[in-house]
Write a protein that holds these residues in place. Structure first.
Motif, PDB file in Angstrom:
ATOM      1  N   ILE A  87       0.854  -1.276  -0.006  1.00 49.23           N
ATOM      2  CA  ILE A  87       0.101   0.008  -0.093  1.00 49.23           C
ATOM      3  C   ILE A  87       0.831   1.263  -0.040  1.00 49.23           C
ATOM      4  O   ILE A  87       1.929   1.377   0.950  1.00 49.23           O
TER       5      ILE A  87
ATOM      6  N   PHE B 169       1.001   5.361   0.197  1.00 47.64           N
ATOM      7  CA  PHE B 169       0.270   6.757   0.832  1.00 47.64           C
ATOM      8  C   PHE B 169       1.184   7.950  -0.046  1.00 47.64           C
ATOM      9  O   PHE B 169       2.363   7.628  -0.086  1.00 47.64           O
TER      10      PHE B 169
ATOM     11  N   THR C  43      -1.597  -1.248  -4.038  1.00 46.82           N
ATOM     12  CA  THR C  43      -2.952  -0.232  -4.038  1.00 46.82           C
ATOM     13  C   THR C  43      -2.234   1.489  -3.654  1.00 46.82           C
ATOM     14  O   THR C  43      -1.252   1.256  -3.243  1.00 46.82           O
TER      15      THR C  43
ATOM     16  N   THR D 259      -3.091   5.203  -2.425  1.00 48.91           N
ATOM     17  CA  THR D 259      -4.121   5.864  -1.652  1.00 48.91           C
ATOM     18  C   THR D 259      -3.724   7.518  -1.443  1.00 48.91           C
ATOM     19  O   THR D 259      -2.515   7.785  -1.342  1.00 48.91           O
ATOM     20  N   ASN D 260      -4.656   8.143  -1.363  1.00 49.48           N
ATOM     21  CA  ASN D 260      -4.605   9.746  -0.999  1.00 49.48           C
ATOM     22  C   ASN D 260      -5.969  10.155  -0.282  1.00 49.48           C
ATOM     23  O   ASN D 260      -6.963   9.499  -0.517  1.00 49.48           O
TER      24      ASN D 260
ATOM     25  N   VAL E 139      -6.649   3.284  -6.898  1.00 52.99           N
ATOM     26  CA  VAL E 139      -6.466   4.402  -5.997  1.00 52.99           C
ATOM     27  C   VAL E 139      -7.803   4.402  -5.093  1.00 52.99           C
ATOM     28  O   VAL E 139      -8.914   4.321  -5.565  1.00 52.99           O
ATOM     29  N   ILE E 140      -7.558   4.143  -3.861  1.00 55.18           N
ATOM     30  CA  ILE E 140      -8.565   4.117  -2.891  1.00 55.18           C
ATOM     31  C   ILE E 140      -8.463   5.328  -2.034  1.00 55.18           C
ATOM     32  O   ILE E 140      -7.501   5.513  -1.340  1.00 55.18           O
ATOM     33  N   PRO E 141      -9.589   6.057  -1.763  1.00 51.68           N
ATOM     34  CA  PRO E 141      -9.488   7.184  -1.274  1.00 51.68           C
ATOM     35  C   PRO E 141      -9.594   6.981   0.247  1.00 51.68           C
ATOM     36  O   PRO E 141     -10.254   6.031   0.653  1.00 51.68           O
ATOM     37  N   ALA E 142      -8.459   7.555   0.990  1.00 54.76           N
ATOM     38  CA  ALA E 142      -8.606   7.622   2.406  1.00 54.76           C
ATOM     39  C   ALA E 142      -7.757   8.423   3.029  1.00 54.76           C
ATOM     40  O   ALA E 142      -6.703   9.171   2.612  1.00 54.76           O
TER      41      ALA E 142
ATOM     42  N   ASP F 159     -11.398   5.038   7.518  1.00 58.02           N
ATOM     43  CA  ASP F 159     -10.906   5.144   6.390  1.00 58.02           C
ATOM     44  C   ASP F 159      -9.771   4.265   6.181  1.00 58.02           C
ATOM     45  O   ASP F 159      -9.777   3.410   5.174  1.00 58.02           O
TER      46      ASP F 159
ATOM     47  N   LEU G  39      -9.652   0.930   3.919  1.00 55.32           N
ATOM     48  CA  LEU G  39      -8.329   0.861   2.783  1.00 55.32           C
ATOM     49  C   LEU G  39      -7.339  -0.429   3.086  1.00 55.32           C
ATOM     50  O   LEU G  39      -7.346  -1.128   2.009  1.00 55.32           O
TER      51      LEU G  39
ATOM     52  N   SER H  11      -7.706  -3.445   0.067  1.00 57.08           N
ATOM     53  CA  SER H  11      -6.427  -3.577  -0.520  1.00 57.08           C
ATOM     54  C   SER H  11      -6.199  -5.042  -0.452  1.00 57.08           C
ATOM     55  O   SER H  11      -5.501  -5.646  -1.232  1.00 57.08           O
TER      56      SER H  11
END
Ligand code: NAD
Length: 282
Positions: free
Chosen positions: A12, A14, A38, A40-41, A62-65, A72, A76, A80
């Motif tokens: 993952i 970030f 994955t 994320t942002n 992209v997984i929003p968190a 969140d 995530l 993921s």
């Protein structure tokens, strides 16, 4: 050049906002080295930035968190693992934000609500990521978790403001959680203390251009670039660094061990001859 260093590993990442972001370079290198991961942002960064372009390049999502929001983070991590098909082997925390810096508040006149936000987003979020991952038992044995730091955690740098306090806390969390996660499940946790790097976050620091130049002159090897930082992160995620944990690892061309270099002294002589020291703070 790729070496398949992360073949079969899941991660993952970030904090990739645009192509200057350190996390962006790490994602590109991790993809080259055979990892799946994955991205994320925060939602606003996904809307305003280029994270989706990076995801398309790396065949991922992209997984929003918001990294300061535990729910969140739980979503995530669970998503993921589902998407990647198993437990996680590496996590990059590449997140920094200070409302005091953004609003130009002086360190001797901080807004304390802003300070709480700086610490929460830039440091405590690292604890939240680790706590969520541990409770979900989401990281494989010998997994590797990294956060990015700066030497202002140890020494005072003009203009770095309350981010210095956030980086000190971040490095402390790596040690404290590293002990627990290491002894229980052989997960290693480290911070990499990177040279000043021209990114969106970096450029937010007061007189960043001068800091970059000073640091370049003071470092025997010169400043470390974002690409070089990505290489170091890949090594730390790989099986070649299995017994490295609870460390703050300087990746700064030697800057942190220097006092004064010839190049910086020459520049100083050119700029300051016959001038009295000025003890103003800003
Ligand atoms: N640029 C430098 O000079 C430098 C030097 C040493 C360490 N670092 C550290 O490297 C890391 C990455 O910064 P960068 O220089 O690549 O800049 P960047 O601006 O590209 O990355 C910072 C990221 O943090 C994300 N972020 C902010 N708030 C968030 C939140 N609540 N939840 C999730 N993500 C959030 C932003 O959207 C952005 O993607 C930071 O920790 C920074 O302090 C940077």
């Amino acid at each position: 050049m790729a070496y398949n260093l992360l073949m079969g590993k899941r991660g993952i990442i970030f904090g990739a906002l645009n192509e200057n972001s350190i996390a962006w370079k790490v994602a590109e290198r991790a993809h080259e080295e055979g990892a799946i991961f994955t991205l994320t942002n925060v939602p606003i960064a996904i809307r305003m930035g280029d994270t989706q372009i990076l995801a398309d390049k790396c065949n991922t999502v992209v997984i929003p968190a918001d990294a300061s929001n535990v729910e969140d983070l739980e979503a995530l991590v669970v998503q993921s693992m589902e998407i990647l098909g198993g437990k996680i082997d590496f996590i990059l925390h590449s997140i920094g934000m200070s409302p005091n810096v953004r609003k130009g508040r002086h360190y001797s006149d901080l807004d304390y609500d802003f300070l709480a936000k700086t610490l929460d987003v830039s440091a405590i979020s690292f604890h939240k990521v680790l706590q969520v991952a541990r409770k979900l038992d989401a990281i494989n044995e010998w997994g590797s978790v990294l956060a990015l730091s700066y030497v202002a955690a140890q020494r005072t740098f003009y203009g770095y403001n309350d981010m210095a306090d956030a980086k000190s806390l971040l490095e402390s969390i790596a040690r404290s959680f590293g002990y627990i996660y290491g002894s229980e499940r052989k997960v290693r946790i480290n911070t990499i203390s990177q040279s000043p790097t021209p990114t969106t976050a970096g450029n937010g620091i007061k007189m960043f251009g001068n800091l970059l130049d000073f640091s370049e002159r003071m470092s025997p090897l010169g400043n470390a670039t974002a690409d070089e930082c990505a290489d170091y992160c890949i090594m730390m995620f790989s099986d070649f660094t299995k017994k490295v944990t609870m460390q703050n690892l300087f990746h700064d061309g030697g800057f942190s061990s220097m006092g004064m270099s010839f190049s910086a002294m020459e520049q100083y002589n050119r700029g300051c001859e016959d001038e009295e020291p000025d003890h103003k703070f800003d």
